[in-house]
Design a protein around this motif. Structure first.
Motif, PDB file in Angstrom:
ATOM      1  N   THR A   4      39.462  31.142  35.251  1.00 40.22           N
ATOM      2  CA  THR A   4      39.591  30.993  33.810  1.00 40.22           C
ATOM      3  C   THR A   4      38.397  31.620  33.146  1.00 40.22           C
ATOM      4  OG1 THR A   4      38.445  28.908  33.853  1.00 40.22           O
ATOM      5  CG2 THR A   4      40.833  28.820  34.094  1.00 40.22           C
ATOM      6  N   ALA A   5      38.503  31.804  31.791  1.00 39.29           N
ATOM      7  CA  ALA A   5      37.398  32.426  31.073  1.00 39.29           C
ATOM      8  C   ALA A   5      36.166  31.557  31.105  1.00 39.29           C
ATOM      9  CB  ALA A   5      37.812  32.688  29.621  1.00 39.29           C
ATOM     10  N   GLY A   6      36.334  30.240  31.156  1.00 40.02           N
ATOM     11  CA  GLY A   6      35.186  29.362  31.321  1.00 40.02           C
ATOM     12  C   GLY A   6      34.707  29.544  32.744  1.00 40.02           C
ATOM     13  N   LEU A   7      33.410  29.620  32.931  1.00 41.34           N
ATOM     14  CA  LEU A   7      32.879  30.013  34.250  1.00 41.34           C
ATOM     15  C   LEU A   7      33.468  29.161  35.340  1.00 41.34           C
ATOM     16  CD1 LEU A   7      31.129  31.516  36.106  1.00 41.34           C
ATOM     17  CD2 LEU A   7      29.322  29.911  35.643  1.00 41.34           C
ATOM     18  N   VAL A   8      34.155  29.872  36.256  1.00 43.63           N
ATOM     19  CA  VAL A   8      34.707  29.162  37.374  1.00 43.63           C
ATOM     20  C   VAL A   8      33.627  29.131  38.418  1.00 43.63           C
ATOM     21  CG1 VAL A   8      36.489  29.132  39.078  1.00 43.63           C
ATOM     22  CG2 VAL A   8      36.959  29.968  36.816  1.00 43.63           C
ATOM     23  N   LEU A   9      32.938  28.049  38.486  1.00 48.68           N
ATOM     24  CA  LEU A   9      31.840  27.938  39.429  1.00 48.68           C
ATOM     25  C   LEU A   9      32.373  27.296  40.686  1.00 48.68           C
ATOM     26  CD1 LEU A   9      29.097  26.535  37.119  1.00 48.68           C
ATOM     27  CD2 LEU A   9      29.482  28.859  37.791  1.00 48.68           C
ATOM     28  N   CYS A  10      32.437  28.068  41.727  1.00 46.79           N
ATOM     29  CA  CYS A  10      32.839  27.483  42.988  1.00 46.79           C
ATOM     30  C   CYS A  10      31.578  26.942  43.585  1.00 46.79           C
ATOM     31  CB  CYS A  10      33.434  28.495  43.954  1.00 46.79           C
ATOM     32  SG  CYS A  10      33.439  30.179  43.528  1.00 46.79           S
ATOM     33  N   PHE A  11      30.807  26.327  42.968  1.00 48.32           N
ATOM     34  CA  PHE A  11      29.423  26.035  42.924  1.00 48.32           C
ATOM     35  C   PHE A  11      29.340  24.568  42.682  1.00 48.32           C
ATOM     36  CE2 PHE A  11      25.483  27.670  41.345  1.00 48.32           C
ATOM     37  CZ  PHE A  11      25.113  26.866  40.319  1.00 48.32           C
ATOM     38  N   ASP A 103      40.110  42.074  34.565  1.00 46.85           N
ATOM     39  CA  ASP A 103      40.268  40.816  33.831  1.00 46.85           C
ATOM     40  C   ASP A 103      39.584  39.670  34.562  1.00 46.85           C
ATOM     41  OD1 ASP A 103      41.637  42.060  31.841  1.00 46.85           O
ATOM     42  OD2 ASP A 103      43.623  41.330  32.442  1.00 46.85           O
ATOM     43  N   GLU A 104      39.796  39.644  35.873  1.00 48.17           N
ATOM     44  CA  GLU A 104      39.194  38.584  36.680  1.00 48.17           C
ATOM     45  C   GLU A 104      37.677  38.683  36.653  1.00 48.17           C
ATOM     46  OE1 GLU A 104      40.212  35.299  39.058  1.00 48.17           O
ATOM     47  OE2 GLU A 104      41.611  36.795  38.343  1.00 48.17           O
ATOM     48  N   PHE A 108      34.973  35.940  34.913  1.00 48.81           N
ATOM     49  CA  PHE A 108      33.906  35.286  35.657  1.00 48.81           C
ATOM     50  C   PHE A 108      32.556  35.565  35.002  1.00 48.81           C
ATOM     51  CE2 PHE A 108      30.920  34.620  39.108  1.00 48.81           C
ATOM     52  CZ  PHE A 108      31.363  33.410  39.610  1.00 48.81           C
ATOM     53  N   LEU A 109      32.360  36.805  34.601  1.00 48.84           N
ATOM     54  CA  LEU A 109      31.130  37.184  33.914  1.00 48.84           C
ATOM     55  C   LEU A 109      30.949  36.388  32.629  1.00 48.84           C
ATOM     56  CD1 LEU A 109      28.738  38.893  33.060  1.00 48.84           C
ATOM     57  CD2 LEU A 109      30.347  40.659  32.348  1.00 48.84           C
ATOM     58  N   ALA A 110      32.020  36.297  31.842  1.00 53.96           N
ATOM     59  CA  ALA A 110      31.935  35.558  30.581  1.00 53.96           C
ATOM     60  C   ALA A 110      31.548  34.105  30.832  1.00 53.96           C
ATOM     61  CB  ALA A 110      33.268  35.630  29.843  1.00 53.96           C
ATOM     62  N   GLY A 111      32.095  33.533  31.884  1.00 57.15           N
ATOM     63  CA  GLY A 111      31.752  32.154  32.206  1.00 57.15           C
ATOM     64  C   GLY A 111      30.280  31.997  32.546  1.00 57.15           C
ATOM     65  N   MET A 112      29.735  32.934  33.315  1.00 55.39           N
ATOM     66  CA  MET A 112      28.313  32.870  33.653  1.00 55.39           C
ATOM     67  C   MET A 112      27.454  33.018  32.403  1.00 55.39           C
ATOM     68  SD  MET A 112      28.027  34.972  37.256  1.00 55.39           S
ATOM     69  CE  MET A 112      26.364  34.417  37.603  1.00 55.39           C
ATOM     70  N   LEU A 231      28.930  40.411  36.321  1.00 57.40           N
ATOM     71  CA  LEU A 231      30.260  40.736  36.735  1.00 57.40           C
ATOM     72  C   LEU A 231      30.617  39.982  37.957  1.00 57.40           C
ATOM     73  CD1 LEU A 231      28.863  44.016  37.716  1.00 57.40           C
ATOM     74  CD2 LEU A 231      29.340  43.445  35.384  1.00 57.40           C
ATOM     75  N   LEU A 232      31.747  39.495  37.979  1.00 59.72           N
ATOM     76  CA  LEU A 232      32.220  38.993  39.240  1.00 59.72           C
ATOM     77  C   LEU A 232      33.691  39.209  39.214  1.00 59.72           C
ATOM     78  CD1 LEU A 232      31.854  38.029  41.854  1.00 59.72           C
ATOM     79  CD2 LEU A 232      31.940  35.746  41.041  1.00 59.72           C
ATOM     80  N   SER A 233      34.092  40.170  39.987  1.00 56.91           N
ATOM     81  CA  SER A 233      35.417  40.653  39.832  1.00 56.91           C
ATOM     82  C   SER A 233      36.448  39.720  40.388  1.00 56.91           C
ATOM     83  CB  SER A 233      35.528  41.985  40.504  1.00 56.91           C
ATOM     84  OG  SER A 233      34.451  42.773  40.165  1.00 56.91           O
ATOM     85  N   GLY A 234      37.672  40.144  40.166  1.00 52.18           N
ATOM     86  CA  GLY A 234      38.725  39.209  40.286  1.00 52.18           C
ATOM     87  C   GLY A 234      39.316  38.875  41.597  1.00 52.18           C
ATOM     88  N   GLU A 235      39.077  39.519  42.690  1.00 54.13           N
ATOM     89  CA  GLU A 235      39.811  39.175  43.898  1.00 54.13           C
ATOM     90  C   GLU A 235      39.256  37.915  44.497  1.00 54.13           C
ATOM     91  OE1 GLU A 235      40.300  41.978  47.119  1.00 54.13           O
ATOM     92  OE2 GLU A 235      41.424  43.134  45.700  1.00 54.13           O
ATOM     93  N   GLU A 236      39.775  36.819  44.090  1.00 55.50           N
ATOM     94  CA  GLU A 236      39.286  35.522  44.555  1.00 55.50           C
ATOM     95  C   GLU A 236      40.037  35.128  45.808  1.00 55.50           C
ATOM     96  OE1 GLU A 236      37.285  31.907  44.027  1.00 55.50           O
ATOM     97  OE2 GLU A 236      37.425  33.337  42.416  1.00 55.50           O
ATOM     98  N   PRO A 237      39.371  34.770  46.905  1.00 54.50           N
ATOM     99  CA  PRO A 237      40.088  34.279  48.073  1.00 54.50           C
ATOM    100  C   PRO A 237      40.999  33.134  47.673  1.00 54.50           C
ATOM    101  CG  PRO A 237      37.826  34.707  48.618  1.00 54.50           C
ATOM    102  CD  PRO A 237      37.962  34.920  47.145  1.00 54.50           C
ATOM    103  N   GLU A 238      42.218  33.144  48.209  1.00 52.20           N
ATOM    104  CA  GLU A 238      43.256  32.317  47.634  1.00 52.20           C
ATOM    105  C   GLU A 238      43.129  30.842  47.890  1.00 52.20           C
ATOM    106  OE1 GLU A 238      46.625  34.238  49.159  1.00 52.20           O
ATOM    107  OE2 GLU A 238      46.450  35.924  47.804  1.00 52.20           O
TER     108      GLU A 238
END
Length: 262
Positions: A4-11, A103-104, A108-112, A231-238
């Motif tokens: 999502t546009a809000g930072l997706v922190l897998c963190f 887009d992805e 991610f960048l926008a969220g950071m 930047l953190l591009s979009g190919e997120e492991p599923e």
């Protein structure tokens, strides 16, 4: 999986602490093998071995032009609260993103950018030509009310209190008011603070209270727009579960005064 546009922190911000390191993988593996193995570990949240494999892959010919390597590394660095590595890797990933990945990456960048800002530490002029490496002791000067933000800051501060760095260096922190070696500064959205520091070497700092690690310095909050095009591009492991973190607000810091390190 789409972030999502809000930072997706897998963190797991609630799990502040030292990064999980791992021994480097065997050097005979190919770029593709290292990449696939690193992503495999990442999907299983085995961040130490994932980082070791992907960093080795990145060092091979062509590795620094591989979107997947830089994209996943950015996420791992974020997970491990290595923001000074996460931001540059994310920038490079976005630069390499294909149209279908942008887009992805931008989300991610926008969220950071919504949660962290940069500060560049430079060596004070009076220390030029002397100590080249030293300690940065970070102190919260107010604004970190939210427990998650406090844990992130405390994890970063603890790491740099015992890690020698070479200046200049750019770090990333939740928005707020801080001091580095007693020099105050503010981290805000869309700006990069600039702080001059007087460093002490580790040997000089031994046996000295953290408050005395570094002398004060002049602080300038630069009016520069954020030089961090995260930047953190979009190919997120599923199969990775992501955690959406809320916004972080912090306040500005006063101009620096000379003093001793925290």
């Amino acid at each position: 999986m789409r972030t999502t546009a809000g930072l997706v922190l897998c963190f797991a911000l609630g799990m502040a602490g030292a990064p999980s390191w791992a021994a480097p993988p065997p050097p005979e593996l190919s770029l593709q093998q290292l990449t696939e193995q690193g992503i495999h570990y990442y999907k299983r949240r085995m961040y130490g071995p994932a980082m070791a494999n992907l960093e080795q892959a990145r060092a091979l010919p062509g590795g620094d032009q591989d979107y997947r390597i830089l994209s996943v590394l950015s996420r791992i660095y974020l997970e491990q609260q290595l923001l000074e590595k996460a931001f540059p890797a994310a920038q490079e990933a976005l630069a390499l993103a294909k149209p279908e990945q942008r887009d992805e990456a931008e989300a991610f960048l926008a969220g950071m950018q919504e949660r962290f800002g940069g500060v560049t530490f430079r060596k004070a002029r009076e220390q030029m030509g002397t100590i080249t490496r030293g300690i940065i002791h970070l102190e919260d000067r107010g604004g970190l009310i939210e427990p998650q933000k406090k844990r992130v800051f405390e994890s970063i501060a603890a790491r740099f209190k015992k890690t020698e760095v070479e200046l200049p260096i750019t770090l990333y922190l939740p928005f707020g008011s801080y001091a580095a070696n007693r020099a105050p500064f503010t981290v805000t959205r869309d700006q990069v603070a600039e702080v001059e520091l007087i460093l002490y070497s580790t040997k000089e700092a031994e046996g000295i209270s953290p408050w005395w690690y570094v002398g004060g310095a002049a602080v300038v909050v630069a009016a520069t727009a954020t030089v961090v095009a995260l930047l953190l591009s979009g190919e997120e492991p599923e199969d990775v579960q992501l955690l959406e973190i809320g916004d972080v607000r912090l306040r500005s810091a006063p101009a620096a005064a000379a003093g001793s390190g925290d």
